[in-house]
Scaffold this active site. Structure first.
Site, PDB file in Angstrom:
ATOM      1  N   HIS A 174       2.216  -6.742  -6.327  1.00  0.00           N
ATOM      2  CA  HIS A 174       1.421  -7.059  -5.136  1.00  0.00           C
ATOM      3  C   HIS A 174       2.272  -7.728  -4.066  1.00  0.00           C
ATOM      4  O   HIS A 174       2.285  -7.306  -2.917  1.00  0.00           O
ATOM      5  CB  HIS A 174       0.246  -7.950  -5.544  1.00  0.00           C
ATOM      6  CG  HIS A 174      -0.272  -8.845  -4.467  1.00  0.00           C
ATOM      7  ND1 HIS A 174      -1.027  -8.365  -3.414  1.00  0.00           N
ATOM      8  CD2 HIS A 174      -0.141 -10.176  -4.252  1.00  0.00           C
ATOM      9  CE1 HIS A 174      -1.341  -9.376  -2.601  1.00  0.00           C
ATOM     10  NE2 HIS A 174      -0.807 -10.478  -3.092  1.00  0.00           N
ATOM     11  N   PHE A 175       3.033  -8.769  -4.455  1.00  0.00           N
ATOM     12  CA  PHE A 175       3.627  -9.530  -3.350  1.00  0.00           C
ATOM     13  C   PHE A 175       4.957  -8.966  -2.875  1.00  0.00           C
ATOM     14  O   PHE A 175       5.467  -9.428  -1.863  1.00  0.00           O
ATOM     15  CB  PHE A 175       3.662 -11.029  -3.629  1.00  0.00           C
ATOM     16  CG  PHE A 175       4.525 -11.500  -4.757  1.00  0.00           C
ATOM     17  CD1 PHE A 175       5.891 -11.358  -4.724  1.00  0.00           C
ATOM     18  CD2 PHE A 175       3.942 -12.145  -5.847  1.00  0.00           C
ATOM     19  CE1 PHE A 175       6.677 -11.824  -5.756  1.00  0.00           C
ATOM     20  CE2 PHE A 175       4.725 -12.607  -6.887  1.00  0.00           C
ATOM     21  CZ  PHE A 175       6.097 -12.438  -6.841  1.00  0.00           C
ATOM     22  N   HIS A 176       5.506  -7.952  -3.541  1.00  0.00           N
ATOM     23  CA  HIS A 176       6.630  -7.279  -2.885  1.00  0.00           C
ATOM     24  C   HIS A 176       6.151  -6.290  -1.827  1.00  0.00           C
ATOM     25  O   HIS A 176       6.919  -5.878  -0.972  1.00  0.00           O
ATOM     26  CB  HIS A 176       7.552  -6.609  -3.908  1.00  0.00           C
ATOM     27  CG  HIS A 176       8.439  -7.609  -4.591  1.00  0.00           C
ATOM     28  ND1 HIS A 176       8.001  -8.393  -5.621  1.00  0.00           N
ATOM     29  CD2 HIS A 176       9.717  -8.007  -4.335  1.00  0.00           C
ATOM     30  CE1 HIS A 176       8.967  -9.215  -5.994  1.00  0.00           C
ATOM     31  NE2 HIS A 176      10.023  -9.010  -5.231  1.00  0.00           N
ATOM     32  N   TYR A 232       0.315 -17.467   4.110  1.00  0.00           N
ATOM     33  CA  TYR A 232      -0.034 -17.201   5.516  1.00  0.00           C
ATOM     34  C   TYR A 232       1.050 -17.706   6.439  1.00  0.00           C
ATOM     35  O   TYR A 232       1.277 -17.138   7.505  1.00  0.00           O
ATOM     36  CB  TYR A 232      -1.401 -17.792   5.857  1.00  0.00           C
ATOM     37  CG  TYR A 232      -2.473 -17.088   5.078  1.00  0.00           C
ATOM     38  CD1 TYR A 232      -2.720 -15.740   5.307  1.00  0.00           C
ATOM     39  CD2 TYR A 232      -3.171 -17.722   4.061  1.00  0.00           C
ATOM     40  CE1 TYR A 232      -3.650 -15.049   4.561  1.00  0.00           C
ATOM     41  CE2 TYR A 232      -4.106 -17.044   3.315  1.00  0.00           C
ATOM     42  CZ  TYR A 232      -4.342 -15.709   3.563  1.00  0.00           C
ATOM     43  OH  TYR A 232      -5.252 -15.029   2.812  1.00  0.00           O
ATOM     44  N   ARG A 258       4.908 -11.271 -16.179  1.00  0.00           N
ATOM     45  CA  ARG A 258       5.876 -11.472 -15.106  1.00  0.00           C
ATOM     46  C   ARG A 258       6.820 -12.593 -15.511  1.00  0.00           C
ATOM     47  O   ARG A 258       6.653 -13.188 -16.564  1.00  0.00           O
ATOM     48  CB  ARG A 258       5.171 -11.809 -13.796  1.00  0.00           C
ATOM     49  CG  ARG A 258       4.516 -13.173 -13.799  1.00  0.00           C
ATOM     50  CD  ARG A 258       3.848 -13.487 -12.477  1.00  0.00           C
ATOM     51  NE  ARG A 258       4.833 -13.936 -11.476  1.00  0.00           N
ATOM     52  CZ  ARG A 258       4.505 -14.678 -10.417  1.00  0.00           C
ATOM     53  NH1 ARG A 258       3.247 -15.037 -10.218  1.00  0.00           N
ATOM     54  NH2 ARG A 258       5.423 -15.055  -9.558  1.00  0.00           N
ATOM     55  N   ARG A 259       7.790 -12.916 -14.678  1.00  0.00           N
ATOM     56  CA  ARG A 259       8.747 -13.999 -14.885  1.00  0.00           C
ATOM     57  C   ARG A 259       9.371 -13.928 -16.270  1.00  0.00           C
ATOM     58  O   ARG A 259       9.534 -14.936 -16.948  1.00  0.00           O
ATOM     59  CB  ARG A 259       8.075 -15.368 -14.735  1.00  0.00           C
ATOM     60  CG  ARG A 259       7.064 -15.456 -13.639  1.00  0.00           C
ATOM     61  CD  ARG A 259       6.577 -16.865 -13.424  1.00  0.00           C
ATOM     62  NE  ARG A 259       7.131 -17.358 -12.176  1.00  0.00           N
ATOM     63  CZ  ARG A 259       6.833 -18.517 -11.641  1.00  0.00           C
ATOM     64  NH1 ARG A 259       6.026 -19.336 -12.265  1.00  0.00           N
ATOM     65  NH2 ARG A 259       7.349 -18.885 -10.498  1.00  0.00           N
ATOM     66  N   HIS A 261      -0.941 -21.590  -1.674  1.00  0.00           N
ATOM     67  CA  HIS A 261      -1.572 -20.425  -1.074  1.00  0.00           C
ATOM     68  C   HIS A 261      -1.359 -20.371   0.433  1.00  0.00           C
ATOM     69  O   HIS A 261      -0.947 -19.337   0.948  1.00  0.00           O
ATOM     70  CB  HIS A 261      -3.040 -20.240  -1.422  1.00  0.00           C
ATOM     71  CG  HIS A 261      -3.500 -18.927  -0.868  1.00  0.00           C
ATOM     72  ND1 HIS A 261      -3.107 -17.723  -1.408  1.00  0.00           N
ATOM     73  CD2 HIS A 261      -4.162 -18.613   0.268  1.00  0.00           C
ATOM     74  CE1 HIS A 261      -3.541 -16.732  -0.651  1.00  0.00           C
ATOM     75  NE2 HIS A 261      -4.176 -17.239   0.377  1.00  0.00           N
TER      76      HIS A 261
END
Ligand code: HEM
Ligand SMILES: [Cu+2]
Ligand SMILES: [Cu+2]
Lengths: 560, 155
Positions: A387-389, A240, A450-451, A236
């Site tokens: 979300h993370f794209h 950041y 996913r994946r 995680h």
């Protein structure tokens, strides 16, 4: 680079002209290019993934054996190589810039680049020969070639080397400037690398104590659940570590690039301090659905996750306020009238403004992931890449490209090739990412995993078709944005037109409520490192102690 | 330290919104009874196929209207692939993996968990409506990952 030192003149602030040695800027430039090679190859595989789900199979033509070999390359090259190498380069530069002096050790600048390169070569060999198709999370007991783990270790070491140089430079600067506040640009980089280095202890133990000896056959078995806990201890905070260089640019440079000012030095320091303290004790929020972790631990990590949302909210406020001062100075009126007055014609600014926009959506979807019970709906579905794209794939990646639009000319002394293409690039990527995210988020809400090679899957649910088309069209648009970026990048690297580096380097943001008013305690680095370690121990100590003894029952397995 | 009025307002609002979010989540756990998986038991994946209850995967009734579904995941199938239950029954899924990490998401429900070798996953739900729910492996488990699924038939 012409060889001699570049001397800089800056327009804003009280920064003195400083000479940075070319022998430090050169490895920084090489590391930056290494990062972009990662983006190039990784991004190409992203395109293959997006098209696979509408029946277009470019894998064989690309000499990639399976979807999952490609996905491993995509994850590793983008989440580790592109981000680490760019961040190493940018942070070393911003450290010099903040302290107004060269880095303490040229050898360490070179060593950071060479270790990163070595890491890429080792892991790249294992992945390209299909001996490490374990995805970037390398969950045990799937076993990759030992060189894959070793490559990852070297990539991480390249970041530790940067921290060592930051600390040495800080010490040297402190001797010359007793009693002064740590300059903001250096402070941000330092907090980020301290946070990250503490966080890497998880994956370091996972790889060095378990996976590497186990993949070499020195250990017969490992404990997959324990390995996952260690992985996410680092996994995680890594988000950041990706994000904070973008924040650094948004705070330290973008306000000046739009002709505005940053309001508060103190709140900015507070933001980065909160990231140092709260990025790490939250990793279990990636494991709400893991059976081996008690619910109480999941709840604690969720509450702390909400705490680490606060510095991002402060950032949203501070950065938007700074942009507004710029837009108003340029004549913007009314509630939102300042927005069109921002310098949208400057590709470096436009890319980063669009990145910020994507981040607001990314943050909102992040809250859903982080919420314990809502997580059950979306965990490991296509929602998560959706979300993370928006976050790492756009807020971070597009910011890095925006930074490159002045950083590459600065480092090479060559003019940016085609401002117009660069602008089209930024819009293409941002719009593509929104469409892509619509596809993935929609699919995820309809239980699409996913994946997964969705195009080849032996099951399907109604509604997936539409989502797949959004993903494919959006992904193709992002890829077009990527191609344009590389045209601009190569055009710049080989541009015959020269520029004076000092002329392309953005000035540092001026701060309205300057460092004098900020609490002194923000700068007590040693103290905060101890607090961060203590919080990590509090969040992970009981979890790990309660978990032990390890359940070492899983032999290595190769499943591809 | 000088913090401007709007900055203060914004900070307070942020904290209020996040606290409200946490309270909502707390309520969904306490009132609506949504649960995340928590530790059930450990097993040895090397011998799990001989270890009860995984030596006899399948559905069994443990009380009137209450069932236990034992599922063992392997690359790249679930054993059993299909489970049939009557409408209105409450089913506790008891699952683990015999090899690598697999996933289990039961479409149309909130059941979602990781099948990690060495750990037993248990999750419970009640099927109120007749119909079919796919369960899908949503963690990469090798080249056959995209062929790994099963279904619950409620009749
Ligand atoms: C051309 C642009 C891109 C496209 C079309 C693209 C497409 C995709 C797709 C379709 C997936 C989901 C695969 C799956 O779950 O089966 C994915 C996963 C991923 N992408 Fe991208 N992507 C792009 C750029 C990026 C960038 C710039 C980053 C980060 C800097 C990134 C990071 C990731 C990561 C970390 C994963 C997860 C891999 C995994 O689950 O193991 N992508 N991408
Ligand atoms: Cu599976
Ligand atoms: Cu699978």
């Amino acid at each position: 680079m012409t060889g001699e030192a570049i001397s800089l003149q800056r327009t804003a602030g009280a920064e003195a002209a400083t000479a940075y040695p070319a022998e430090q800027l050169r490895p920084i430039r090489w590391q930056l290019i290494l990062g972009f090679v990662g983006l190039l190859i990784g991004g190409y595989l992203g395109l293959l993934q997006a098209l696979e789900r509408v029946g277009v199979d470019l894998y064989r033509a690309s000499q990639i054996k399976t979807y999952y070999q490609g996905l491993t390359l995509h994850g590793v090259l983008l989440a580790f190589v592109f981000t680490f190498a760019f961040t190493n380069a940018f942070t070393q530069y911003m450290t010099m810039r903040g302290f107004g002096r060269p880095l303490a050790s040229t050898a360490l600048v070179q060593a950071s680049f060479l270790t990163a390169l070595l890491g890429v070569v080792l892991a790249g060999y294992a992945m390209l020969t299909n001996q490490a198709s374990v995805l970037f999370t390398f969950y045990a007991p799937m076993k990759a070639h030992p060189l894959f783990y070793l490559g990852a270790v070297f990539l991480v070491i390249s970041t530790w080397i940067v921290l060592a140089n930051q600390l040495l430079t800080y010490r040297a600067w402190r001797r010359e400037h007793p009693g002064e506040r740590i300059p903001l640009p250096s402070y941000m980089g330092l907090m980020n690398y301290l946070m990250w280095t503490i966080a890497t202890v998880g994956v370091a133990v996972e790889v060095l104590a378990f996976l590497l000896p186990w993949s070499l056959g020195w250990l017969d078995t490992t404990d997959p659940q324990l390995n996952r806990i260690l992985f996410w201890l680092t996994g995680h905070p890594i988000v950041y570590f990706w994000l904070l260089p973008a924040y650094t640019s948004w705070y330290a440079l973008v306000p000046a690039q739009v002709g505005g000012k940053l309001f508060s030095d103190g709140l900015t320091r507070l933001t980065f301090l909160l990231f140092l303290l709260f990025s790490i004790p939250v990793g279990v929020h990636h494991q709400f659905t893991d059976p081996g972790i008690p619910t109480a631990m999941k709840v604690i990590h969720m509450v702390l996750t909400f705490v680490v949302f606060v510095p991002s909210m402060i950032t949203a406020f501070s950065v938007v306020a700074a942009l507004e001062t710029g837009g108003r100075k340029a004549g913007g009126r009314g509630l939102l009238g300042w927005i069109p007055r921002l310098p949208w014609g400057n590709p470096s600014v436009a890319a980063q403004l669009l990145a910020m926009l994507a981040f607001t959506l990314g943050g909102a979807t992040g809250i859903i992931n982080a919420s314990f019970t809502m997580n059950l709906i979306v965990h490991n579905t296509a929602f998560v890449p959706g979300h993370f794209h928006l976050t790492v794939g756009t807020a971070v990646a597009l910011s890095f490209m925006g930074i490159a639009y002045w950083f590459v000319p600065y480092l090479t002394g060559r003019q940016l090739f085609s401002r117009r293409l660069a602008l089209v690039q930024a819009w293409c990527w941002a719009i593509g990412a929104l469409i892509f995210a619509r596809g993935q988020i929609g699919g995820g809400l309809e239980s699409m995993p996913r994946r997964t090679a969705i195009g080849a899957a032996t099951y399907a649910l109604p509604g997936w078709d539409v989502s797949n088309w959004f993903t494919a069209v959006g992904g193709a648009l992002m890829a077009i944005g990527g191609v344009l970026f590389f045209i601009v990048l190569f055009g710049t690297l080989f541009n015959a037109k020269r520029v004076e580096p000092a002329a392309v380097e953005p000035p540092l943001s001026e701060v309205i409520h300057g460092p004098k008013e900020s609490w002194q305690i923000f700068d007590r680095i040693g103290l905060w490192v101890i607090v961060a370690i203590a919080l990590t121990l509090l969040a992970y100590g009981p979890l790990l102690l309660g978990y032990l003894p390890a359940n070492m029952t899983s032999p290595a397995i190769k499943v591809w | 330290m000088k913090v401007e009025f709007y900055e203060k307002v914004f900070l307070v609002l942020t904290v209020v919104v996040l606290a409200a979010g946490l309270i909502t989540i707390g309520a969904s756990v306490l009132v609506a009874g949504v649960h995340v998986p928590s530790p059930a038991a450990r097993v040895d994946p090397r011998t799990v196929a001989q270890t009860p209850p995984f030596d006899q995967p399948g559905l069994r009734e443990i009380a009137p209207g209450k069932y236990e579904a034992v599922i063992l995941a392997r690359a790249w199938f679930y054993d059993p692939k299909e489970i049939r239950v009557p409408v209105g029954s409450t089913v506790t899924f008891k699952m683990t993996s015999a090899d690598v990490v697999h996933g289990f998401e039961l479409e149309g429900t909130t059941l979602n968990g990781m099948l990690i070798p060495g750990q037993v996953l248990t999750m419970t739900t009640t099927f109120e409506e007749p119909g079919e729910h796919l369960f899908i492996c949503h963690e990469y488990c090798g080249v056959g990952h995209h062929t790994m699924f099963g279904r619950v038939v409620v009749e």
